[in-house]
Design a protein around this motif. Sequence first.
Motif, PDB file in Angstrom:
ATOM      1  N   ASN A 254       0.814  -1.218   0.000  1.00 10.56           N
ATOM      2  CA  ASN A 254       0.000   0.000   0.000  1.00 10.56           C
ATOM      3  C   ASN A 254       0.846   1.265   0.000  1.00 10.56           C
ATOM      4  O   ASN A 254       0.549   2.236   0.706  1.00 10.56           O
ATOM      5  N   GLY A 289     -11.037   2.104 -13.090  1.00  9.54           N
ATOM      6  CA  GLY A 289     -12.076   1.247 -12.561  1.00  9.54           C
ATOM      7  C   GLY A 289     -13.258   1.253 -13.511  1.00  9.54           C
ATOM      8  O   GLY A 289     -13.171   1.809 -14.610  1.00  9.54           O
ATOM      9  N   SER A 292     -12.204  -3.452  -7.641  1.00 10.49           N
ATOM     10  CA  SER A 292     -12.131  -3.367  -6.190  1.00 10.49           C
ATOM     11  C   SER A 292     -10.734  -2.956  -5.739  1.00 10.49           C
ATOM     12  O   SER A 292      -9.731  -3.394  -6.298  1.00 10.49           O
ATOM     13  N   GLY A 293     -10.676  -2.123  -4.713  1.00  9.69           N
ATOM     14  CA  GLY A 293      -9.409  -1.779  -4.081  1.00  9.69           C
ATOM     15  C   GLY A 293      -9.120  -2.636  -2.861  1.00  9.69           C
ATOM     16  O   GLY A 293      -8.157  -2.391  -2.144  1.00  9.69           O
ATOM     17  N   TRP A 340      -6.681   6.278  -2.616  1.00 15.96           N
ATOM     18  CA  TRP A 340      -6.753   5.181  -1.654  1.00 15.96           C
ATOM     19  C   TRP A 340      -5.425   4.419  -1.642  1.00 15.96           C
ATOM     20  O   TRP A 340      -4.777   4.249  -2.655  1.00 15.96           O
ATOM     21  N   THR A 342      -4.361   1.314  -1.383  1.00 18.21           N
ATOM     22  CA  THR A 342      -4.101   0.046  -2.081  1.00 18.21           C
ATOM     23  C   THR A 342      -3.868   0.230  -3.579  1.00 18.21           C
ATOM     24  O   THR A 342      -3.444  -0.709  -4.249  1.00 18.21           O
ATOM     25  N   THR A 344      -5.026   1.519  -7.656  1.00 21.26           N
ATOM     26  CA  THR A 344      -6.076   1.111  -8.586  1.00 21.26           C
ATOM     27  C   THR A 344      -6.168  -0.410  -8.655  1.00 21.26           C
ATOM     28  O   THR A 344      -5.166  -1.087  -8.887  1.00 21.26           O
ATOM     29  N   CYS A 345      -7.359  -0.924  -8.450  1.00 23.94           N
ATOM     30  CA  CYS A 345      -7.608  -2.373  -8.485  1.00 23.94           C
ATOM     31  C   CYS A 345      -6.744  -3.127  -7.478  1.00 23.94           C
ATOM     32  O   CYS A 345      -6.440  -4.304  -7.669  1.00 23.94           O
ATOM     33  N   ALA A 346      -6.295  -2.422  -6.415  1.00 23.62           N
ATOM     34  CA  ALA A 346      -5.483  -2.996  -5.338  1.00 23.62           C
ATOM     35  C   ALA A 346      -4.088  -3.397  -5.785  1.00 23.62           C
ATOM     36  O   ALA A 346      -3.459  -4.264  -5.184  1.00 23.62           O
ATOM     37  N   SER A 349      -1.133  -3.750  -3.258  1.00 22.11           N
ATOM     38  CA  SER A 349      -1.355  -4.576  -2.066  1.00 22.11           C
ATOM     39  C   SER A 349      -0.277  -5.629  -1.838  1.00 22.11           C
ATOM     40  O   SER A 349      -0.074  -6.058  -0.700  1.00 22.11           O
TER      41      SER A 349
END
Length: 356
Positions: A254, A289, A292-293, A340, A342, A344-346, A349
């Motif tokens: 992150n 998007g 999901s993040g 956020w 995480t 884009t699209c996590a 992570s």
Amino acid sequence: MASSTPYLVLLLCLASLLQQASLIAANPPHEPPPDDSREKFAKWATKYAKTYPSHEEEEKRFGIFKDNTNQIGAFRAQTSTTVVVGGFGPQTITTVRVGMNRFGDLQADEFAQQFTGFNSTGFIPAEPSIIPNHTWKPCCVDWRSSGAVTGVKFQGSCLSCWAFASVAAIEGMNKIRTGELVSLSEQELVDCDSGSSGCGGGRVDTALALVAARGGITSESDYPYSGFNGKCDVDKLLFDHDASVKGFKAVPINDESQLELAVAQQPVTVYVDASTWQFQFYSGGIFRGPCSGDPAKVNHAITIVGYCEEFGEKFWLAKNSWSNDWGEQGYIKLAKDVAWPTGTCALASSPFYPTA
């Protein structure tokens, strides 16, 4: 005079009716264009050599194809925006594009089940390696321009994205270190990585750990991709190495600034959520998007091979394994430095990269 009034009214009504009839004759009502979905489907099926086991299945796939075509058309109408570009004044650009591709007869959930492949079973994030923030990095990076990226490959319906992402990162590291670009073997990982499940899905960290433990990986020409689970060729795994690997590192989770520092040094693998139909039919532009993040919802592995910006919008450049018919000739631009943590699209992570 009063007695002639009804006749005048009748004549006026007749004249009005005649005028309307002449207008209709000159301008017939607009008819909707003929539905050419069947013809489009036939051409699409021929292009991708699609065949079906029964008429019922073909009709089902035609219905899905038609729905996807309509969704793509509706989405295109919603994604244009006006920006000021340099000294050229306001310009209308498409922020993200979608288009029909080889996956046109699949619903989004079917597509994710057949063409992704991250398996989170037993996954524990590795201890991150922090890169000093004062480390030099350019404003833009594209490892393709340095010859450190092989051509886009196609995983097929084997859930082996994890193997393709791992191999792409090793190919890049090997080129940067040795000056030689070698296409390496995804099939060796599919067959030999006991920490993953072959075409049932897998993980980048176990793949990189296997290659590091054995000291390297075989070339694709010596261990070609079949897209099916096979028996591990132990001799090639142990002794036939065309690129050496000593270990791998995890980017702090992150943290897009740390990810940027890592990508400035070499290609890096990431996990993303590729569950939406917009991701399935992505064809260009910067993807923001929907996806999901949430790190718990990632299902696909790709390799980030660069970053930059266009029209003032920052993006990550990622190599995928869905052939060059998908995306921008097999690549996707994902929005960078988003609000956020995480990404884009996590994507932030759980990034990894190999070391030598």
